[in-house]
Design an enzyme around this catalytic site. Structure first.
Site, PDB file in Angstrom:
ATOM      1  N   GLU A 193      28.308  41.159   1.653  1.00  8.94           N
ATOM      2  CA  GLU A 193      28.376  40.138   0.602  1.00  8.94           C
ATOM      3  C   GLU A 193      29.199  38.910   0.999  1.00  8.94           C
ATOM      4  O   GLU A 193      29.249  37.923   0.253  1.00  8.94           O
ATOM      5  CB  GLU A 193      28.971  40.750  -0.668  1.00  8.94           C
ATOM      6  CG  GLU A 193      28.069  41.745  -1.381  1.00  8.94           C
ATOM      7  CD  GLU A 193      27.999  43.107  -0.705  1.00  8.94           C
ATOM      8  OE1 GLU A 193      26.970  43.806  -0.870  1.00  8.94           O
ATOM      9  OE2 GLU A 193      28.972  43.462   0.001  1.00  8.94           O
ATOM     10  N   GLU A 220      30.791  54.721  10.598  1.00  8.66           N
ATOM     11  CA  GLU A 220      30.596  54.921   9.170  1.00  8.66           C
ATOM     12  C   GLU A 220      29.175  54.680   8.708  1.00  8.66           C
ATOM     13  O   GLU A 220      28.802  55.071   7.617  1.00  8.66           O
ATOM     14  CB  GLU A 220      31.548  53.992   8.391  1.00  8.66           C
ATOM     15  CG  GLU A 220      33.007  54.367   8.530  1.00  8.66           C
ATOM     16  CD  GLU A 220      33.883  53.565   7.591  1.00  8.66           C
ATOM     17  OE1 GLU A 220      33.342  52.681   6.906  1.00  8.66           O
ATOM     18  OE2 GLU A 220      35.086  53.838   7.548  1.00  8.66           O
ATOM     19  N   THR A 221      28.368  53.992   9.495  1.00  8.03           N
ATOM     20  CA  THR A 221      27.025  53.666   9.036  1.00  8.03           C
ATOM     21  C   THR A 221      26.062  53.600  10.205  1.00  8.03           C
ATOM     22  O   THR A 221      26.398  53.115  11.283  1.00  8.03           O
ATOM     23  CB  THR A 221      27.009  52.319   8.292  1.00  8.03           C
ATOM     24  OG1 THR A 221      25.666  51.964   7.995  1.00  8.03           O
ATOM     25  CG2 THR A 221      27.648  51.214   9.106  1.00  8.03           C
ATOM     26  N   HIS A 223      23.384  51.805  10.230  1.00  9.39           N
ATOM     27  CA  HIS A 223      22.838  50.459  10.359  1.00  9.39           C
ATOM     28  C   HIS A 223      23.940  49.424  10.621  1.00  9.39           C
ATOM     29  O   HIS A 223      23.870  48.282  10.197  1.00  9.39           O
ATOM     30  CB  HIS A 223      22.029  50.071   9.110  1.00  9.39           C
ATOM     31  CG  HIS A 223      22.765  50.293   7.825  1.00  9.39           C
ATOM     32  ND1 HIS A 223      23.019  51.530   7.298  1.00  9.39           N
ATOM     33  CD2 HIS A 223      23.287  49.398   6.958  1.00  9.39           C
ATOM     34  CE1 HIS A 223      23.665  51.400   6.155  1.00  9.39           C
ATOM     35  NE2 HIS A 223      23.845  50.098   5.934  1.00  9.39           N
TER      36      HIS A 223
END
Length: 295
Positions: A193, A220-221, A223
């Site tokens: 964001e 953590e991800t 992507h």
């Protein structure tokens, strides 16, 4: 076309040539290609820069050979030690001067070597006192934030990191003279964001620069790279479209430990660095615009 310049000086003996050559090589000259034949020999000592200075009227009170250096006091100490090893102690005081200021904004010391040509070989070592000496003329930003307005966009995700980045950024702008009333903090959910908020703030034209802070951890991800690419592209696009400088303080790290290191534990604080970059870019923009309006 001019390629280079060589200054040739006679030494009294091969031993004197070798001794002086070793000294100059130890001070930073590079070894060039020498020569030797049945009549004599020569040693080439190469410096990064050479100048030919022509004078009309009053001759400057400087030695015929001037060597510009960095770290004049250290060079003087090295030359003094070499002199003490090759001359009597009582001779050194008369042959080697102390570094003294000149009228041309520099410091200089001289050394006279009696075993040069008939009148001796005199070298002058000098260092400019102007920090911009030798640098190309360029517009550079100042680091005073007085009168500047900043928006700081920081992500709540990974707050243990981003809060440290925020404190670093605030430290940077306040320490540089920004007023607290001229700094606005906007918190967004995550790094994704940041570009949207940064663009809205930039388009408001209320701020001289936008400082973006976030943290993405690969573990953590799945992507991670896609998010980072879009965040970086969005921040960069906002800067290009609005003309308002955006300082990039979004960390991309493999582990939490790496992120902590870059948020003030070991490797500096990226938030502080982003704030300083923002201040400098605002200053550069103002100088460029002032030059345009004055032309």
């Amino acid at each position: 076309m001019i390629k280079g310049m060589t200054l040739v000086r006679e030494m009294a003996s091969g031993d004197a040539l070798d001794k002086l050559g070793r000294l100059l090589l130890s001070l930073g000259f590079e070894q060039g290609k020498g020569w030797k034949d049945e009549t004599g020999r020569g040693t080439a000592l190469l410096a990064p820069l050479g100048n030919l200075e022509l004078v009309a009227g009053r001759q400057p009170a400087v030695p015929p050979i001037l060597i510009e250096v960095i770290g004049l006091d250290a060079i003087h100490t090295a030359v003094q030690q070499w002199m003490l090893a090759n001359y009597r102690t009582e001779e050194v005081d008369s042959l080697l001067s102390k570094p003294e200021p000149t009228h041309w904004n520099s410091r200089l010391f001289t050394v006279r070597l009696p075993e040069g040509s008939s009148d001796g070989l005199v070298l002058g070592f000098w260092q400019s006192e102007n920090p911009l000496h030798g640098k190309p003329v360029a517009i550079e930003g100042d680091l005073s934030a007085a009168g500047m307005r900043f928006a700081i966009v920081t992500a709540r995700w990974n707050a243990v990191i981003t809060d440290r980045l925020l404190q670093g950024a605030l430290d940077g702008v306040y320490r540089s003279g920004a007023a607290k009333a001229d700094v606005e903090i906007v918190r967004v959910p995550g790094a994704w964001e940041i570009p949207s908020a940064a663009r809205t703030l930039a388009e408001s034209k209320r701020f001289d620069a936008i400082i973006t802070l976030g943290c993405l951890l690969r573990g953590e991800t799945a992507h991670y790279e896609a998010i980072y690419t879009e965040v970086a592209r969005g921040i960069g696009q906002s800067q290009q479209d609005t003309g308002v400088p955006h300082a990039f303080g979004v960390l991309t790290c493999e582990t939490l430990e790496q992120a902590l290191d870059r948020a003030g534990v070991k490797a500096g604080n990226k938030g502080f660095e982003a704030a300083i970059a923002a201040i400098e870019m605002v200053s550069i923009q103002r100088k460029i615009r002032a030059g345009e309006s004055g032309s």
